[in-house]
Scaffold this active site. Structure first.
Site, mmCIF file in Angstrom:
data_model
loop_
_atom_site.group_PDB
_atom_site.id
_atom_site.type_symbol
_atom_site.label_atom_id
_atom_site.label_comp_id
_atom_site.label_asym_id
_atom_site.label_seq_id
_atom_site.Cartn_x
_atom_site.Cartn_y
_atom_site.Cartn_z
ATOM 1 N N ASP A 191 27.332 -0.394 27.345
ATOM 2 C CA ASP A 191 27.265 1.051 27.553
ATOM 3 C C ASP A 191 28.618 1.655 27.172
ATOM 4 O OD1 ASP A 191 25.453 3.210 28.978
ATOM 5 O OD2 ASP A 191 27.509 3.587 29.638
ATOM 6 N N HIS B 184 27.461 17.286 19.915
ATOM 7 C CA HIS B 184 26.528 16.180 19.715
ATOM 8 C C HIS B 184 26.607 15.587 18.318
ATOM 9 C CE1 HIS B 184 24.395 16.350 23.578
ATOM 10 N NE2 HIS B 184 24.561 17.666 23.516
ATOM 11 N N GLU C 240 23.386 6.008 25.005
ATOM 12 C CA GLU C 240 24.608 5.322 24.559
ATOM 13 C C GLU C 240 24.586 3.855 24.983
ATOM 14 O OE1 GLU C 240 25.740 7.295 28.539
ATOM 15 O OE2 GLU C 240 24.418 7.678 26.843
#
Length: 392
Positions: free
Chosen positions: A258, A271, A301
């Site tokens: 992550d 973004h 993610e």
């Protein structure tokens, strides 16, 4: 609403052409075929014994007029289509005229040469197929119905003696006692380009179906942003590797990764930069992993690494290489200083005698990831039965 004009497309993308360009192609190809009919007739009348023996003078004149009318009609339609293409304009009428004139062209040929001619049979079968490939169902069906009714009407008039059957011929070149080789060869010569045209359009359609099927399959197992495997593909492979591991006795390791503070990156840079980071991460992981390893994106993610035939020591080396490379790779931002990212990793290994499934092992790796984040992020943690999860 007028169709959106596109840049010229290769013939393999025929189905993506506008109706205007499809109609233009149909006009050129059919025009050449009609020119072939006219050339055959003139040659046959003036230079062959077949013309003297089997062609009617009046019928040949009628056929010449019909063939010439078809050639001129398709030439005009080709010029119309070229003018539309050059000016990048579209016309609703142009495809409709081409579709209906196609039927009228072969209807005239069928009448003068005989409705029981093999060319007419090929057209009756091949034309709807070609039409349905190139154009919409309603438009082609309308033309098909109109010209089928006209064929039946001509047939009825012939039966009633009001029209002469095959007026171009004064004698039948194919009977029980006589078969004209010239006539048979001529019919084969006319059928070949038409069949080639139908085959070509059908090939384009089938090829496009194959490409789209591959694309659909790829979309079902691929993350659209990064091009990596998605969760479904990874778990299918994970199940396979677990089964193989239990047969061979070799370990298999799974890691859940992550990105640290990824929300802050989206909030600060937008973004678009967040997507750029994900693409960069995918590239780095591909470079760091081995050919036998699998990688995929399973969440926003969150990534998953699958390492067959890898124990804890081997997994630690691979993941540390990934972690370090991510730390060392800057993310460039236009007009701003580049920044660096980090990631946390949770790992578990399945060894000999382990009977857990892929979901349970994934859950263990996820628990280890939670511990890595709790311990300060930018590190890896291994799941352990005795200690729940052990940071490395």
């Amino acid at each position: 609403m007028p169709a959106v004009d596109r840049n010229p497309l290769p013939i393999t993308d025929l189905l993506d052409w506008s109706d205007r360009d499809k109609s233009l192609l149909l006009s050129v190809l059919t025009g050449l075929l009609m020119l072939g009919f006219l050339g055959w007739l003139l040659f046959t009348v003036n230079y062959t014994r077949f013309g003297e023996q089997f062609l009617s003078v009046e019928g040949a004149g009628l056929a010449r007029d019909i063939f010439l009318f078809n050639v001129i009609g398709w030439l005009l339609l080709s010029c119309w289509g070229m003018a539309l293409h050059k000016t990048k304009r579209h016309s609703v009428a142009y495809p409709n005229v081409c579709i209906h004139f196609f039927g009228f062209s072969f209807l005239g040929i069928g009448y003068v040469m005989g409705l029981y001619n093999p060319i007419v049979g090929l057209v009756l079968v091949g034309s709807p197929l070609t039409g349905f490939i190139l154009f919409d169902f309603k438009r082609v069906t309308c033309s098909l119905v109109i010209h089928t009714v006209m064929v039946l009407a001509i047939y009825a008039l012939i039966v009633q003696g009001k029209l002469q059957y095959a007026p171009m011929l004064k004698a039948d070149p194919v009977t029980k006692d006589l078969v004209s080789v010239y006539w048979v060869n001529s019919m084969i010569a006319f059928a070949t380009p038409f069949l080639a045209m139908v085959f070509g359009f059908t090939y384009v359609l089938l090829r496009r179906w194959q490409i789209r099927e591959k694309q659909i399959r790829a979309l079902a197992v691929t993350d659209p942003l990064t091009g990596l495997d998605n969760r479904r593909a990874l778990f299918d492979q994970f199940s396979y590797e677990l089964a193989r591991s239990r047969r061979s006795g070799n370990p298999v390791s799974v890691c859940v990764m992550d990105l640290d503070h990824f929300k802050q990156i989206n909030d600060r840079y937008g973004h678009a930069i967040g997507d750029k980071v994900l693409l960069m991460v995918a590239r780095v992981l591909r470079d760091c992993l081995r050919e036998t390893d699998r990688i995929g994106r399973i969440g926003g993610e969150e990534f998953m690494l699958l390492m067959p035939e890898t124990d804890q020591q081997g997994a630690e080396k691979v993941i540390e290489r990934c972690r370090q490379r991510l730390n060392d790779t800057p993310v460039e931002v236009e007009g701003q200083a580049p920044f660096h990212i980090s990631a946390s990793f949770g790992v578990t290994c399945s060894g000999t005698g382990d009977t857990l499934g892929e979901e349970q092992l994934f859950s263990r790796a996820d628990q280890a990831l939670y511990l890595a984040k709790e311990a300060g992020r930018n590190r890896m943690a291994f799941w352990s039965l005795s200690q729940e999860a052990v940071p490395a």
